[in-house]
Write an enzyme that holds these catalytic residues in place. Structure first.
Site, PDB file in Angstrom:
ATOM      1  N   THR A   1       0.722  -1.092   0.091  1.00 52.02           N
ATOM      2  CA  THR A   1      -0.141  -0.154  -0.048  1.00 52.02           C
ATOM      3  C   THR A   1       0.863   1.211   0.003  1.00 52.02           C
ATOM      4  O   THR A   1       1.951   1.304   0.573  1.00 52.02           O
ATOM      5  CB  THR A   1      -1.083  -0.046   1.080  1.00 52.02           C
ATOM      6  OG1 THR A   1      -0.073   0.178   2.427  1.00 52.02           O
ATOM      7  CG2 THR A   1      -1.732  -1.481   1.292  1.00 52.02           C
TER       8      THR A   1
ATOM      9  N   ASP B   1      -3.439   6.393   2.192  1.00 52.84           N
ATOM     10  CA  ASP B   1      -2.883   7.561   3.035  1.00 52.84           C
ATOM     11  C   ASP B   1      -3.398   6.951   4.421  1.00 52.84           C
ATOM     12  O   ASP B   1      -4.584   6.967   4.825  1.00 52.84           O
ATOM     13  CB  ASP B   1      -3.298   8.657   2.479  1.00 52.84           C
ATOM     14  CG  ASP B   1      -3.060   9.912   3.303  1.00 52.84           C
ATOM     15  OD1 ASP B   1      -2.577   9.679   4.608  1.00 52.84           O
ATOM     16  OD2 ASP B   1      -3.360  11.077   2.804  1.00 52.84           O
TER      17      ASP B   1
ATOM     18  N   ASN C   1       5.256   0.803   8.139  1.00 50.89           N
ATOM     19  CA  ASN C   1       6.419   1.557   7.545  1.00 50.89           C
ATOM     20  C   ASN C   1       6.125   2.741   7.219  1.00 50.89           C
ATOM     21  O   ASN C   1       7.103   3.500   7.179  1.00 50.89           O
ATOM     22  CB  ASN C   1       6.937   0.489   6.248  1.00 50.89           C
ATOM     23  CG  ASN C   1       8.095   1.290   5.786  1.00 50.89           C
ATOM     24  OD1 ASN C   1       9.199   1.486   6.103  1.00 50.89           O
ATOM     25  ND2 ASN C   1       7.819   1.830   4.469  1.00 50.89           N
TER      26      ASN C   1
ATOM     27  N   SER D   1      10.357   1.532  13.602  1.00 49.27           N
ATOM     28  CA  SER D   1      10.612   2.722  14.337  1.00 49.27           C
ATOM     29  C   SER D   1      11.900   3.300  14.000  1.00 49.27           C
ATOM     30  O   SER D   1      12.102   3.481  12.725  1.00 49.27           O
ATOM     31  CB  SER D   1      10.864   2.400  15.886  1.00 49.27           C
ATOM     32  OG  SER D   1      11.353   3.391  16.570  1.00 49.27           O
TER      33      SER D   1
ATOM     34  N   TYR E   1      10.270  14.532  15.506  1.00 47.38           N
ATOM     35  CA  TYR E   1      10.222  13.147  14.804  1.00 47.38           C
ATOM     36  C   TYR E   1      10.774  12.076  15.955  1.00 47.38           C
ATOM     37  O   TYR E   1      10.107  11.297  15.935  1.00 47.38           O
ATOM     38  CB  TYR E   1      11.474  13.106  13.828  1.00 47.38           C
ATOM     39  CG  TYR E   1      11.743  11.938  13.167  1.00 47.38           C
ATOM     40  CD1 TYR E   1      10.571  11.149  12.390  1.00 47.38           C
ATOM     41  CD2 TYR E   1      12.850  11.141  13.276  1.00 47.38           C
ATOM     42  CE1 TYR E   1      10.985   9.929  11.730  1.00 47.38           C
ATOM     43  CE2 TYR E   1      13.117   9.842  12.702  1.00 47.38           C
ATOM     44  CZ  TYR E   1      12.083   9.336  12.058  1.00 47.38           C
ATOM     45  OH  TYR E   1      12.335   8.078  11.495  1.00 47.38           O
TER      46      TYR E   1
ATOM     47  N   LYS F   1       8.473   8.503  17.223  1.00 43.93           N
ATOM     48  CA  LYS F   1       9.167   7.341  17.210  1.00 43.93           C
ATOM     49  C   LYS F   1       9.169   6.660  18.653  1.00 43.93           C
ATOM     50  O   LYS F   1       9.177   5.647  19.033  1.00 43.93           O
ATOM     51  CB  LYS F   1      10.532   7.284  16.429  1.00 43.93           C
ATOM     52  CG  LYS F   1      10.420   7.591  15.134  1.00 43.93           C
ATOM     53  CD  LYS F   1       9.685   6.445  14.311  1.00 43.93           C
ATOM     54  CE  LYS F   1       9.620   6.540  12.845  1.00 43.93           C
ATOM     55  NZ  LYS F   1       8.870   5.501  12.334  1.00 43.93           N
TER      56      LYS F   1
ATOM     57  N   THR G   1      18.059   5.458   1.634  1.00 43.02           N
ATOM     58  CA  THR G   1      16.938   5.735   1.079  1.00 43.02           C
ATOM     59  C   THR G   1      16.950   7.117   0.761  1.00 43.02           C
ATOM     60  O   THR G   1      17.842   7.868   0.974  1.00 43.02           O
ATOM     61  CB  THR G   1      15.899   5.169   2.007  1.00 43.02           C
ATOM     62  OG1 THR G   1      15.725   5.991   3.149  1.00 43.02           O
ATOM     63  CG2 THR G   1      15.865   3.742   2.382  1.00 43.02           C
TER      64      THR G   1
END
Length: 278
Positions: free
Chosen positions: A32, A56, A83, A134, A148, A152, A183
């Site tokens: 997804t 979303d 994720n 995480s 951020y 987490k 990434t």
């Protein structure tokens, strides 16, 4: 028997690599993301083993529709990988109104709501595996990561509690805590910085941004190798609760354990002084 995976944030990065690894293992995958066409293009040879869906995670109606479509197609969900997420970076006082709310809407409440939608199926099955992605940012707060990191840290606390709640139903939970991986997490299309620039923070703010820019796409972590480990964990009868992914992540976790130990020892004599008299 092959497993059925549901992976959020599967359009790119770690999510896409987990999809690739699960398919290569002979499993079926519900992948997804906000752009399912991108997923279909990346896995054109997957055939009926892949179901790409728009999702979303901040939209509950899309979550419900995705879970319903997954069950209609495959009949079960064995592995959920939460994720989807992004990084709201920068100094807290330079963040704008709404930045924290948007960060938590995706990284925390989106994860909560996807998990809530999948759990009834796993409870009925009396089996399931949830992997919450995480970060080392969930282990240690860092300069320029106040929003951020807090998101987490929330995922970490949620996962520790959830693991105890669902264990009686044969459902396992693993926290995956990646270090820095190659990434597009630090690309301008993924990361967000506060826009409320303040002169007092100008120097350190520039250092933070330049540091992330210099590190981008030079990170030590290989997302394909992480995906391979995730598939391996899914095949274990008793998977670990916590997995620090990457040598840098292991060092951060070890340092945090050492710091907590030292802090406890430094104040241990004071701890019982607040106990009441009975």
């Amino acid at each position: 028997m092959s497993k059925v995976w549901m992976v959020t944030g599967a359009t790119r990065g770690i999510g896409a690599e987990i999809v690739r690894a699960a398919l290569a293992a002979g499993d079926r995958v519900v992948a997804t993301g906000r752009n399912p066409e991108t997923i279909l293009g990346a896995f054109a040879d997957a055939g009926d083993a892949l179901l790409a869906l728009p999702l979303d995670v901040t939209k509950p109606d899309q979550i419900a529709a995705a879970v319903e479509a997954a069950l209609e197609r495959f009949g079960r969900i064995d592995v959920l990988v939460n994720n989807a997420g992004y990084g709201q970076l920068g100094l807290f006082e330079e963040s704008g109104i709404g930045d924290a709310e948007r960060q938590f809407s995706t990284n925390v409440f989106g994860l909560f709501n996807v998990t809530r939608a999948v759990l009834p199926t796993m409870r009925t099955q009396r089996a399931g595996y949830i992997l919450n992605i995480s970060s080392i940012a969930g282990i240690r707060g860092g300069l320029g990561g106040s929003i951020y990191c807090s998101s987490k840290f929330a995922v970490e606390g949620f996962s520790e509690s959830l693991a105890q709640e669902v264990a009686p139903f044969g459902i396992h939970v693993t926290l995956v805590e990646p270090g820095f991986f190659r990434t597009d997490f630090l690309d301008e299309t993924s990361v967000s910085f506060g826009t409320n620039a303040l002169d007092d923070y100008a120097e350190v703010s520039a250092q933070i941004r330049n540091g992330y820019r210099d590190r981008n796409h030079r990170q030590v972590g290989d997302p394909a190798k992480l995906a391979s480990v995730v598939v391996d964990l899914s095949n274990r009868a008793e998977p670990p609760f916590r997995y620090a992914a990457g040598s840098d992540a292991a060092e951060v976790l070890a340092a945090k354990i050492n710091r907590l130990t030292n802090e406890l020892q430094a104040t241990r004599a004071l701890s019982p002084t607040t106990d009441g008299d009975f």
